[in-house]
Design an enzyme around this catalytic site. Structure first.
Site, PDB file in Angstrom:
ATOM      1  N   ASP D  17      52.982  40.435  16.533  1.00 19.79           N
ATOM      2  CA  ASP D  17      54.011  41.013  15.667  1.00 19.79           C
ATOM      3  C   ASP D  17      55.196  41.538  16.454  1.00 19.79           C
ATOM      4  O   ASP D  17      56.358  41.248  16.120  1.00 19.79           O
ATOM      5  CB  ASP D  17      53.420  42.140  14.808  1.00 19.79           C
ATOM      6  CG  ASP D  17      52.532  41.593  13.694  1.00 19.79           C
ATOM      7  OD1 ASP D  17      52.239  40.389  13.705  1.00 19.79           O
ATOM      8  OD2 ASP D  17      52.128  42.387  12.820  1.00 19.79           O
ATOM      9  N   ARG D  99      52.484  59.185  17.745  1.00 26.11           N
ATOM     10  CA  ARG D  99      53.822  58.659  17.457  1.00 26.11           C
ATOM     11  C   ARG D  99      54.943  59.444  18.128  1.00 26.11           C
ATOM     12  O   ARG D  99      55.876  58.844  18.672  1.00 26.11           O
ATOM     13  CB  ARG D  99      54.049  58.585  15.941  1.00 26.11           C
ATOM     14  CG  ARG D  99      53.067  57.693  15.192  1.00 26.11           C
ATOM     15  CD  ARG D  99      52.747  56.442  15.935  1.00 26.11           C
ATOM     16  NE  ARG D  99      52.039  55.451  15.157  1.00 26.11           N
ATOM     17  CZ  ARG D  99      51.531  54.359  15.706  1.00 26.11           C
ATOM     18  NH1 ARG D  99      51.627  54.131  17.023  1.00 26.11           N
ATOM     19  NH2 ARG D  99      50.908  53.483  14.954  1.00 26.11           N
ATOM     20  N   ASP D 128      54.001  55.656   9.659  1.00 26.22           N
ATOM     21  CA  ASP D 128      54.397  55.553  11.059  1.00 26.22           C
ATOM     22  C   ASP D 128      55.901  55.344  11.248  1.00 26.22           C
ATOM     23  O   ASP D 128      56.498  55.873  12.177  1.00 26.22           O
ATOM     24  CB  ASP D 128      53.608  54.436  11.744  1.00 26.22           C
ATOM     25  CG  ASP D 128      52.179  54.877  12.004  1.00 26.22           C
ATOM     26  OD1 ASP D 128      51.967  56.092  12.199  1.00 26.22           O
ATOM     27  OD2 ASP D 128      51.283  54.028  11.990  1.00 26.22           O
ATOM     28  N   SER D 182      44.097  46.349   9.275  1.00 27.25           N
ATOM     29  CA  SER D 182      44.963  46.620  10.419  1.00 27.25           C
ATOM     30  C   SER D 182      44.426  47.837  11.157  1.00 27.25           C
ATOM     31  O   SER D 182      43.765  48.691  10.569  1.00 27.25           O
ATOM     32  CB  SER D 182      46.396  46.875   9.944  1.00 27.25           C
ATOM     33  OG  SER D 182      46.441  48.064   9.201  1.00 27.25           O
TER      34      SER D 182
END
Lengths: 404, 404, 404, 404
Positions: D17, D99, D128, D182
Site C-alpha cells: 500500500d 502515531r 489514525d 487489517s
C-alpha cells in the site's frame, strides 16, 4: 446541482442576506423553497418577512411564521439556567441556546411539508453553522443540509449586492455600506461581532448597545426586585406570576434600565479560533444571580458541587451545538432532578450595572439559623469536630511520615 | 491535663479572645506559651500584641511577630488566582487562603523552639478550625493540637468576661457588649458573620463595611486601570511594577474607592451546615476579572476548559482546608504549567461596584485578527467546516436511526 | 447511661460478637432490644439467630428476620452495576453496597416498633461504621446511634470472651481461638481482611477462599454463557429469564466453578488509612464485563464517556457510605436515564479465572456494519475527514505559531 | 496538482500500500519523495523497505530508517501507563500511542530535508488519519498534509492491484487476495480490524493471534514475576534492570507465553462510528495491573482518586490523537508530579490469560500495618470516628428534615 434537492426549508429572516440565499437556492437547485421565520424575541416585525417572501415567489402555504418565544424560554432558556451555565466563566450563551430551537422547528416543518433539505444563513467560520446543522442531523439523520455561505462565490460585499441588484432583491439604504459589526438577537440577548470590534484592545462604542443604558446613564437610586422560584425556574416577579417569556421580558426591562448585562469577551469558538464578542443580556444577568441565590439556600452541598463541576462541560455542549446530544440530555436529567427542591424567593439590588443578592428565603431552606448560632444546639456537638478533623488529616499525616 | 503539653505555639492576635486562651493554656497545661502574631494585611498594629504578651508573662524570646504579607500574596493568593478559584460560583476564598500560611508558620516556629503543641482560637462550628488543624497535621504529623473553644467551659460571653476579669486580662470598652457580627481580615478580604447577619433574608447594614464605599458613594466617573501579567500573575498596574503585596494593596484601594467587591452569600461549610457570610474583597474582585481577561487571549481552549472543569474541585479543597494535601499540589502543578504562557495587559473599567474588561493584548496572544475576519485567509478553509460538522454529527445520526 | 435509650434496633447476625453486643446493650442502657437479621445471601441459616435471640430474652415480636436478597440485587447491586462502578479501578464494592440496605431496613423497623436508637457491630477503624451510620442519619435524622466497639472496654479478644462467659453467651468452639482474618459475605461477594492478610507482600493461602475454585482447579475447557440485558440490567442467562437474585446466584455458580472473581488489593479507606482486602466476587466479575460489552454496542459515545468520567466519583460515594446522599441519587438518575437503551445479548467465555466478551448483539445497536466497511457508504464521505481534522487542529496550529 | 508540493516525507512501511502511495505521489505531484520507515517493534525487518525505496527511485539520502523503540517506550508508552490509561474502560491504546511518535519524527525529517509536505497511508474512516495529522499540524502549522486514501480513485482492491502492476510495483503473493482483516503492530500491541471481524457477534478465530498463545495452550503452572518501579515507571524484572524497550519486550514474552492480553471490543471512533477491534497487548496487560498495584501502596488517596477521575479524559485525548495538545501535556505534568513517589516492587501471578497482584512492597509505602491492626495504636483514636461520621452526616440530616 439542479435536481439534487426537491424542496428546502430555509431559516428566513426577511433581511437582505437570507433573501439573497432564497433566490440563490431557487437558481441553483431549481427547487421549491419554504421559508421559516421565527419570533424568538429579537424585536423585529415578522410580517414584512412574509411580504418579502411572497414577492420573491414563495407560495403562501410555504411561508411559516411562528411565535416561539414561550417555547424558547420555557424549554431552552430555563433548563439552561437551571445549570447556571456560563461558557468560559462568563458568557450566558444567548446565541447558542436559540439555535437548537430553530433547527427543531425547521425539521418539524420539513417533515410536515415533505422537504428533503434545509438551509441556513450562517457563515463558514462561526459556531452557528455547527449548531444549526448538528440539530438538523440529530433530529432527521437523512436530511440534506445546504449552507450557501460555504458553497457560493458571493464572497464579498460587492458581489452580494451585485447579485441582489441583478435579481431585483430590494436593498435597504443602510445595507449599502457595510455594517460596523454583525448582530444576533433574541429574547435572551443580543450579540455584536466582527469588523469594528475585531481589535480586542479597543473598547466598544457606547452607541452600539441597544438593550441597556450604560451604567453611567442608569438611575442614581438602586432598584430592588424579588424573584420567586419553583423547581429551579423563575415564576414570579415582585409577587406577580408571569409566563416564562413575559418574565424574561420583564427582567430585560429591569436590567436594561439599570445598565445590567453588558459583556465584552474573547471566546474560543468550536471551529478552533478565538473571536471577540460583545453581548447584552440584561434579564439573563439578573436571572443567573438570582438562581444561584435560591440554590444557595435549597441545594444540598453535594448536589451544588456536583452541578458546579459538570457546569463547564454542560455549557461547552450548548456552545458547541450539542443540545440534542445524548450526553446533554443525560446531564439535563440530573440537573432537573436536583432542581426539584429549588424554590423560594430571592431579593436583589440592581444598581448601575451590578446585581446583588441581598436576601433569600425558602420553604425548603436547608439553612438553619438555630444550628449556625454560636450557642449550643441539639444537632451539632462541637466535640465532633475533633474526630472529623483527625480522620480527615490521617492520610496527610501518613504521607508526611512516609515521604518526609 | 497538666504535664500533657510542655510548650505550645499559640496563634495570637493580641485581642481579648486569644488573650483569654493564652491564660487558659497556662492554667490548664502549666506549659510554656509561645505567641505568634502575623501581619497578613489585616490592618492592625502588631506591637500592642507584643506588649500584651509581655504583660501576660510571655518571655521576649517566645514572642514571634512576622510580617507575612509578601509571602501571603506571592505563595498563596496568587497561585489560587491562577486557578480562577471561586467557591460555589462566587466566593473568593479570602479567609480560607490565609489559614494554611498561619499553620505553616506556626509549625515552623514549633520546630524552631521545640514546642510539642500548637493552639488556635477558632470555634468548633466553623471551617477555620479544620483549615488550621489540617495544616498542622500535614506538616508535623505528631503535633499536639489544642482547640480551646472545643474544650473549655467558657461557652458564653458572660463566662468569658468573668474569666478575663478574674485573670486581670484587660477588656477594651467596645468588647463589653457583644459584637453584632464576627470578622476576619487579611490583605485579600474581610469577612462578617453571625449575629445580626444570621437571617439571610435581611440585608446587611451599609455601615458594617470597612474596605469599600458603597456603589452609591463611589465616584460618578469610571476609573480605568491597566494590569500587566506574567506567567499568570499580576506584576504591574498602569505600567508601574509592584511587589505582590504592594500590587494587591493598590488594587484594594482602587476597588474600595469604586464600591467593588462586596458579596453577600449563603455558603456550605465543610462541617456540614450552611452559613451566611458577607465579604469585602475589593482588589481580588478586580484581579479575578483581569486574570480571566488575559487568559481569554493566551490560553488554548483545551487548557482553559480543563482549568474550568477542575476549578470547583480546587476551590473546594482550599475552602475545606486541604491546601497541603497532595491532590491540591497536583492540581496546582498543572495550573502553574498552563500559566506559563499567560502574559500581557488587561484594561479594565471600574465603576460603582462593577469591573469590566474593556481591552486585552498579549505578546503571546492566540487571537488572530487575520483569521477571524470574514474575508479569505490562509489558515481556514470554510469548506472544512462541512466535514467537521458531518463527522461531529455522525454519532447522533446513528443514534437517531437506531433509537427513533 | 441507663434511661438514655428506650428501645434499640440491633443489626444482629446471631454470632458471638453481636450476641455480646445484645447483652451489653441490655446491661448498659437497660433498654428493650429489637434484633434484625437479614438474609442478603451470605449463605448462613437465619433460624439459629432467632433461637439465640429468644434465649437471650428478646421478645418474639422484637425479632425481625427478613429475606432481602431480591431487594438487595434489584435495588442496590443492579443500579450500581449500571454505572460500571469500580472503586480504585478494581474493587466491585461488594461490602459497601450491602450496608445501605441494612441501614434502611433497620430504620424501617425502628419506625415500626417506635425505637429511638439503632446499633451495629462494626469496629471503629473501618468503613462499615460510616456506611451504617450515614444511612441511619440520612433516613432518620434524630435517631440515636450506638456503636459499641467505639464505646466499650471490651477491647481485646480475652475481654470479649470473659464477658461472654460471664453472661452465659454460648461460644462456638472455633471462636475460642482468633480467626485468621475477618470476613463479610452477601450474595455479591465475600471479603477477607486483617490478621494473616495484613502483610501486603504475602499471598493469601488458597484454602481461605470459599466461593470459587482456584483457576488451577477450574475446568480445562472454557464455559460459554450468554447474558441478556434490558435497560441496563441482566434479565436472562442462556435464554432463561431469572429474577435478580436468582440470576446473580447463577452467575456466582458459573464464576465460582471457573475460578473467576478473586481480588487481592490495598485500598484507601474513607477513615484515612490504607488496608489490604481480599475479595471473591464470582458473579459480579462476570456481570461487569458483560455489562460493558452490551454498553459498547448500545451507548452513544457521549453517554459512555460521561459515565466513565463520573464513575470514580460514584464508586467513591458508595464506598464511603453516601448511598442515600443527594448527589449519589442525582448521578443515579442520570445513569438510569442513559441505561434506557442498554439492551441485547452478550456472549462470554469463562476460563480459569478470566472472563472475555466474544460476541454481542442488540436490537438497539449503534454499531453499523455497513458504515464500518472500507467500501463506500451512504452516510460517511471520506472527504469529510479532512475538514474534521483541520478544524480540530486549528487551535493547536495557532498555539504553535504563537508559542513556538 | 503538479507543482503544488516540492518535497514530501512519506511514512513508508515498504509494503504494497505505501509503495503504491509512493508512486502515486511521484505521479500526481511530480515531487521529490522522502521515505521514513520506523522500527517501533512491529517485528518486521526494515532493510527490505530500503531496497524497495531505492528500486522505486528514491535517492539514498532521502531514505530514513530509524529504530525508535526506546524512545517509543520511554517517552510515549511509559508516560501513558503512569496514567493507567484505558479507553472505554478496557483498551490499552496500543495503536493510538504510536502515531504521535511517527508524526513527530516525520516532521523532524521534513524540517531537516526542507520538505513542505508529509503523507501517510491511513484510510479516511479511521482514527489514525486524525492522529497523524493532528500531530503534523501541532508541530508544524504550515505543513501540507497529503492523505492519498481520501484523494485518489484507487478505491477498490482491484484498482489498487491494477495500479501496482501498471507501475511495476512488486506484489507479494499473499497480497493478491484480500487479507481477512487489517493489522497494526508495534512493541506495545498488535491490532486486528475489519473484514472477517466486522460482525461483533462472531468470535475471532484463534489462528489470527500472533503474539500470544491461547489461554488453553498456556502452561498449566502459574508463572510468578516481580516488577520494580521508580517514579511510576517499571525499571526491572525479577531484579534485572532493563531499558524501557527491553523491559516491555520481556513482558511481552511473559504475557504471550501465558495467554495474556487478548481483547475483543467494540469501540467508539473519534470520527463518529463504532468499530470492532481485536487486540493483543501481552506486556501492557501485565504492566497496567502491576502499576495499579504499586500505586495502591504509594499514592495518597487524594492523588489516586484525582488520577482516576481524569483518566478517561486523558485516554480519550490519546485515542483521539491529541497527544501534542496543550491539555494532554497539562494533565501529564500533573500525573508525572504525582508519580514521583510511586516506587517499589509488585509480585504478580500470570496464569492462563489472567494477571493478579499477589504482593507489593515499597520504601515509600503509605500502608502501615501498625495502624490497620484492630489493636490500639498511636495515630488513630477510634472515638474520632464518631465525630467524623456525625459531621459527614450533618448535611444529609438537614436535607431529610427540610425535604421529608
Amino acid at each position: 446541482m439542479k435536481g439534487e434537492v426537491k424542496k428546502v426549508v430555509l431559516a428566513y429572516s426577511g433581511g437582505l442576506d437570507t433573501s439573497i440565499i432564497l433566490r440563490w437556492l431557487q437558481d441553483q437547485y431549481g427547487c421549491e423553497v419554504v421559508t421559516f421565520t421565527a419570533d424568538l424575541g429579537q424585536g423585529e416585525e415578522l410580517e414584512p418577512a412574509r411580504q418579502k417572501a411572497l414577492l420573491m415567489g414563495i407560495k403562501p402555504e410555504n411561508i411559516f411564521i411562528d411565535d416561539l418565544r414561550e417555547e424558547f424560554v420555557r424549554d431552552f432558556v430555563f433548563p439552561m439556567f437551571r445549570a447556571n451555565a456560563l461558557y468560559e466563566g462568563v458568557y450566558l450563551l444567548g446565541t447558542s441556546i436559540a439555535r437548537p430551537l430553530i433547527s427543531k422547528r425547521q425539521i418539524e416543518i420539513a417533515n410536515q411539508v415533505g422537504a428533503d433539505a434545509v438551509a441556513h444563513g450562517a457563515t463558514g467560520k462561526g459556531n452557528d453553522q455547527v449548531r444549526f446543522e448538528l440539530g438538523y442531523y440529530a433530529l432527521k439523520p437523512d436530511i440534506k443540509v445546504i449552507a450557501p455561505w460555504r458553497l457560493w462565490d458571493l464572497t464579498s460585499r460587492t458581489r452580494l449586492l451585485d447579485f441582489a441588484e441583478k435579481h431585483q432583491i430590494p436593498i435597504a439604504k443602510d445595507k449599502r455600506g457595510e455594517a460596523p459589526y454583525s448582530t444576533d438577537a433574541n429574547l435572551l440577548h443580543i450579540s455584536y461581532e466582527g469588523k469594528a470590534l475585531e481589535d480586542p484592545w479597543v473598547e466598544p462604542f457606547d452607541d452600539m448597545f441597544t438593550r441597556s443604558v450604560s451604567p453611567e446613564q442608569a438611575p442614581d437610586k438602586a432598584t430592588y426586585v424579588e424573584i420567586e422560584f419553583e423547581k429551579g425556574d423563575a415564576v414570579a416577579i415582585d409577587g406577580e406570576r408571569l409566563s416564562p417569556a413575559a418574565l424574561l421580558t420583564r427582567l430585560n426591562a429591569l436590567g436594561g434600565a439599570n445598565g445590567i448585562g453588558r459583556l465584552d469577551l474573547v471566546e474560543n469558538r468550536f471551529v478552533g479560533m478565538k473571536s471577540r464578542g460583545v453581548y447584552e443580556t440584561p434579564g439573563g444577568s439578573i436571572l443567573i444571580v438570582a438562581h444561584r441565590g435560591i440554590e444557595s439556600l435549597t441545594l444540598d452541598r453535594g448536589e451544588a458541587h456536583l452541578k458546579d463541576e459538570l457546569m463547564p462541560r454542560y455549557a461547552e455542549l450548548i456552545y458547541n451545538g450539542f443540545w440534542f446530544a445524548p450526553e446533554r440530555i443525560a446531564i439535563q436529567t440530573m440537573i432537573d432532578q436536583v432542581s426539584e427542591n429549588v424554590c423560594g424567593t430571592v431579593r436583589l439590588k440592581l444598581y448601575k450595572g451590578s446585581v446583588s443578592v441581598v436576601g433569600r428565603k425558602s420553604p425548603k431552606s436547608l439553612y438553619r439559623m438555630d444550628y449556625v448560632t454560636f450557642e449550643e444546639d441539639s444537632v451539632y456537638d462541637q466535640r465532633d469536630a475533633q474526630g472529623f478533623i483527625k480522620l480527615n488529616a490521617l492520610r496527610m499525616r501518613l504521607a508526611k511520615m512516609a515521604r518526609g
